[in-house]
Design a protein around this motif. Structure first.
Motif, PDB file in Angstrom:
ATOM      1  N   VAL A 322     -31.319  55.732 -58.143  1.00  0.00           N
ATOM      2  CA  VAL A 322     -31.890  55.433 -56.809  1.00  0.00           C
ATOM      3  C   VAL A 322     -31.273  54.123 -56.279  1.00  0.00           C
ATOM      4  CG1 VAL A 322     -34.004  55.450 -55.418  1.00  0.00           C
ATOM      5  CG2 VAL A 322     -34.050  56.403 -57.725  1.00  0.00           C
ATOM      6  N   GLU A 323     -29.959  54.159 -56.112  1.00  0.00           N
ATOM      7  CA  GLU A 323     -29.237  52.936 -55.772  1.00  0.00           C
ATOM      8  C   GLU A 323     -29.201  52.686 -54.265  1.00  0.00           C
ATOM      9  OE1 GLU A 323     -28.722  50.738 -57.792  1.00  0.00           O
ATOM     10  OE2 GLU A 323     -28.659  51.691 -59.743  1.00  0.00           O
ATOM     11  N   LYS A 324     -30.311  52.172 -53.779  1.00  0.00           N
ATOM     12  CA  LYS A 324     -30.453  51.782 -52.365  1.00  0.00           C
ATOM     13  C   LYS A 324     -31.006  50.368 -52.318  1.00  0.00           C
ATOM     14  CE  LYS A 324     -31.110  55.609 -49.170  1.00  0.00           C
ATOM     15  NZ  LYS A 324     -29.702  55.696 -48.933  1.00  0.00           N
ATOM     16  N   GLY A 325     -30.468  49.514 -51.430  1.00  0.00           N
ATOM     17  CA  GLY A 325     -30.898  48.115 -51.380  1.00  0.00           C
ATOM     18  C   GLY A 325     -32.326  47.958 -50.868  1.00  0.00           C
ATOM     19  N   VAL A 326     -33.075  47.024 -51.479  1.00  0.00           N
ATOM     20  CA  VAL A 326     -34.457  46.762 -51.053  1.00  0.00           C
ATOM     21  C   VAL A 326     -34.477  46.001 -49.731  1.00  0.00           C
ATOM     22  CG1 VAL A 326     -36.584  45.508 -51.673  1.00  0.00           C
ATOM     23  CG2 VAL A 326     -35.284  46.685 -53.445  1.00  0.00           C
ATOM     24  N   THR A 327     -33.508  45.091 -49.550  1.00  0.00           N
ATOM     25  CA  THR A 327     -33.520  44.236 -48.368  1.00  0.00           C
ATOM     26  C   THR A 327     -32.986  44.957 -47.138  1.00  0.00           C
ATOM     27  OG1 THR A 327     -33.301  42.316 -49.793  1.00  0.00           O
ATOM     28  CG2 THR A 327     -32.743  41.978 -47.488  1.00  0.00           C
ATOM     29  N   THR A 328     -31.912  45.721 -47.295  1.00  0.00           N
ATOM     30  CA  THR A 328     -31.284  46.320 -46.108  1.00  0.00           C
ATOM     31  C   THR A 328     -31.336  47.841 -46.100  1.00  0.00           C
ATOM     32  OG1 THR A 328     -29.169  46.339 -47.260  1.00  0.00           O
ATOM     33  CG2 THR A 328     -29.637  44.404 -45.904  1.00  0.00           C
ATOM     34  N   GLY A 329     -31.734  48.470 -47.222  1.00  0.00           N
ATOM     35  CA  GLY A 329     -31.773  49.934 -47.281  1.00  0.00           C
ATOM     36  C   GLY A 329     -30.404  50.578 -47.392  1.00  0.00           C
ATOM     37  N   ARG A 330     -29.354  49.751 -47.550  1.00  0.00           N
ATOM     38  CA  ARG A 330     -28.004  50.330 -47.648  1.00  0.00           C
ATOM     39  C   ARG A 330     -27.794  50.967 -49.019  1.00  0.00           C
ATOM     40  NH1 ARG A 330     -24.282  45.229 -46.315  1.00  0.00           N
ATOM     41  NH2 ARG A 330     -25.901  44.238 -47.547  1.00  0.00           N
ATOM     42  N   SER A 331     -26.951  52.032 -49.067  1.00  0.00           N
ATOM     43  CA  SER A 331     -26.600  52.637 -50.358  1.00  0.00           C
ATOM     44  C   SER A 331     -25.715  51.665 -51.115  1.00  0.00           C
ATOM     45  CB  SER A 331     -25.819  53.928 -50.149  1.00  0.00           C
ATOM     46  OG  SER A 331     -26.675  54.900 -49.630  1.00  0.00           O
ATOM     47  N   ARG A 332     -25.932  51.592 -52.422  1.00  0.00           N
ATOM     48  CA  ARG A 332     -25.078  50.729 -53.243  1.00  0.00           C
ATOM     49  C   ARG A 332     -23.897  51.533 -53.753  1.00  0.00           C
ATOM     50  NH1 ARG A 332     -30.389  49.104 -56.387  1.00  0.00           N
ATOM     51  NH2 ARG A 332     -31.256  47.603 -54.925  1.00  0.00           N
ATOM     52  N   ARG A 333     -22.734  50.908 -53.798  1.00  0.00           N
ATOM     53  CA  ARG A 333     -21.558  51.538 -54.411  1.00  0.00           C
ATOM     54  C   ARG A 333     -21.773  51.526 -55.926  1.00  0.00           C
ATOM     55  NH1 ARG A 333     -17.730  47.105 -51.953  1.00  0.00           N
ATOM     56  NH2 ARG A 333     -15.994  48.245 -52.900  1.00  0.00           N
TER      57      ARG A 333
END
Ligand code: IMP
Length: 460
Positions: A322-333
């Motif tokens: 579930v690699e999505k940023g908490v602060t910006t909601g962007r997908s993580r590479r």
């Protein structure tokens, strides 16, 4: 004779942030009386579920969840008072008492609306100019640190003197509005809703910024403290302290993949400068690393995989993890574990132990690749080079290791891990020359394998 002074542990991200520091800080807080943030700002973030209420903490250390633990925001943090009160109110809604336990350094530079305006307008200008964006969180972190280093920042202590605050604010606005309108084309730029109340014709207005700062000044006053002095006193009286790093080593302004970095020192040494204690007070440094790698934003990432195509190992990491940023909601590479990068991280932080998180995400992958060095311009190197240009030219050298089919979710004893998982961890320790102290096998606090307890080791 054994010292009666407290023992102190520093927790840092050993990769590009988002390594799962929040869980470990929460777990270690049970052994600490004080938790300290020393750099970064509200660009960091982790989600907590408290009494069934979901809340994200960006600034306040997650130690706040432990009754009786004091939380400190050190001088190295750039502080948005607006965000701080949003978090305090969120915690209070979940019945967590914050104000009597939170101490904020008077030396923290303030993040004000024009910092966020500069941040987003600059990223847009980079894009227009055809240069790769840094991919910042858009929170104004970089511009706030620039004001600090240029010796013109408004700091928490300025809130105590309204006239001085107003005069400094006018000077800052003149400078930054000139930058916004003349160089960054802010008159034609569509700012987000959060900034609109502070802006007209591409300029940030004095009145709403000043009025809001004075409201915050009133609320913040009881929490403003000489954090350096309080930490030294707590230590002398036997309190164990936990220094909670934000972001990660490869985002460090000096040691990271410059210029694709954040604007503070994320390495362990800054726990001292960013909070006002001596380096001798940092007894144990724990580096947190995921069992694979992720990064958000731009910049080189030697072991990056295709993480968008179903059926690939990268997609497995992205979806299972579930690699999505908490602060910006962007997908993580996402990509393979990079032990040569971790070796660099071990050196610049002086890591005493590693905590490997999200091991369970690798469950079911038949084969794992572990990066142990690179080919750089035809030569083999065993250590991540310095700076983005050289790192971008690194071709990873992989060792292949067999994966494991069994689930490791919730395992709490090392011996209960599949043998191939143990081999994977042992190889990481061998290549990086840092022992694995802790393994995390799910987000749950209890799902933790402890090989060495950092507080026990710090007391040796
Ligand atoms: P800034 O810190 O907002 O200036 O962003 C600079 C770089 O650091 C960008 O690549 C961000 O995505 C990254 N970054 C900042 N905070 C975090 C974090 O907490 N986790 C992961 N990446 C972060």
């Amino acid at each position: 004779m054994k010292s009666t002074k407290g023992r102190n542990v520093v927790v840092v991200g050993a990769q590009w942030g988002d390594e799962g520091k929040g869980k470990l800080v929460d777990w270690l807080s049970a052994q600490a009386q004080g938790v300290v943030r020393f750099q970064g700002g509200h660009n960091a973030g982790h989600t907590l579920v408290i009494n069934g209420v979901k809340t994200a903490l960006h600034l306040i250390p997650s130690g706040i969840m432990h009754p009786g633990v004091k939380c400190y925001i050190g001088n190295g943090v750039v502080l948005s008072a607006a965000k701080l009160f949003e978090e305090i109110e969120g915690l209070e809604r979940a019945d967590v008492e914050v104000r009597s336990r939170l101490r904020v350094s008077e030396g923290c530079p303030l993040i004000l609306p024009f910092h966020a305006a500069l941040d987003v307008a600059r990223e847009a200008a980079l894009e227009r100019g055809g240069t790769e964006k840094i991919g910042t969180t858009g929170r104004g972190i970089g511009p706030a640190y620039e004001d600090k280093i240029a010796r013109r920042a408004l700091r928490v202590q300025d809130l105590k003197y309204p006239e001085r605050f107003a005069a400094k604010l006018r000077t800052l606005l003149a400078l930054h509005n000139h930058m916004l309108t003349t160089f960054l084309g802010s008159r034609d730029f569509e700012f987000g809703d959060a900034l609109k109340p502070y802006m007209r014709d591409g300029e940030v207005l004095f009145e709403p910024v000043y009025a809001q700062a004075m409201r915050h000044a009133e609320q913040l006053r009881p929490m403003i403290a000489d954090v350096s002095c309080e930490l030294n006193e707590a230590h002398a009286h036997g309190a164990n302290l936990l220094f909670e790093g934000a972001q990660g080593t490869l985002l460090d302004i000096d040691h990271g993949t410059y210029p694709y970095v954040t604007s503070s020192n994320c390495v362990a040494g800054n726990a001292a400068a960013g909070s006002g204690v001596g380096p001798g007070m940092l007894h144990y440094v724990l580096g947190i690393a995921k069992a694979y790698c992720t990064r958000v934003g731009g910049g080189p990432f030697p072991t990056e995989l295709d993480w968008q195509t179903p059926g690939t190992p990268g997609y497995h990491m992205s979806t299972v993890g579930v690699e999505k940023g908490v602060t910006t909601g962007r997908s993580r590479r996402c990509g393979w574990f990079d032990a040569a990068l971790l070796k660099r991280s071990a050196q610049v932080n002086g890591l005493n132990g590693l905590c490997i998180t999200k091991l369970d995400v690798l469950d079911g992958l038949p084969q794992l690749s572990l990066c142990v060095g690179y080919l750089l311009d035809g030569e083999r190197v065993d250590l991540l080079p310095v700076g983005a240009d050289e790192i971008a030219r690194c071709e990873p050298i992989y060792e292949q290791m067999p994966g494991w089919a069994e689930s490791t979710v919730g395992v709490t004893r090392y011996e209960s891990l599949p043998v191939n998982a143990q081999r994977y961890l042992e190889r990481i320790a061998q290549v990086t020359d840092v022992p694995v102290a802790i393994v995390s096998t799910s987000p749950d606090r209890e799902h933790t394998i402890v090989l060495h307890n950092p507080y026990a080791a710090a007391a040796d």
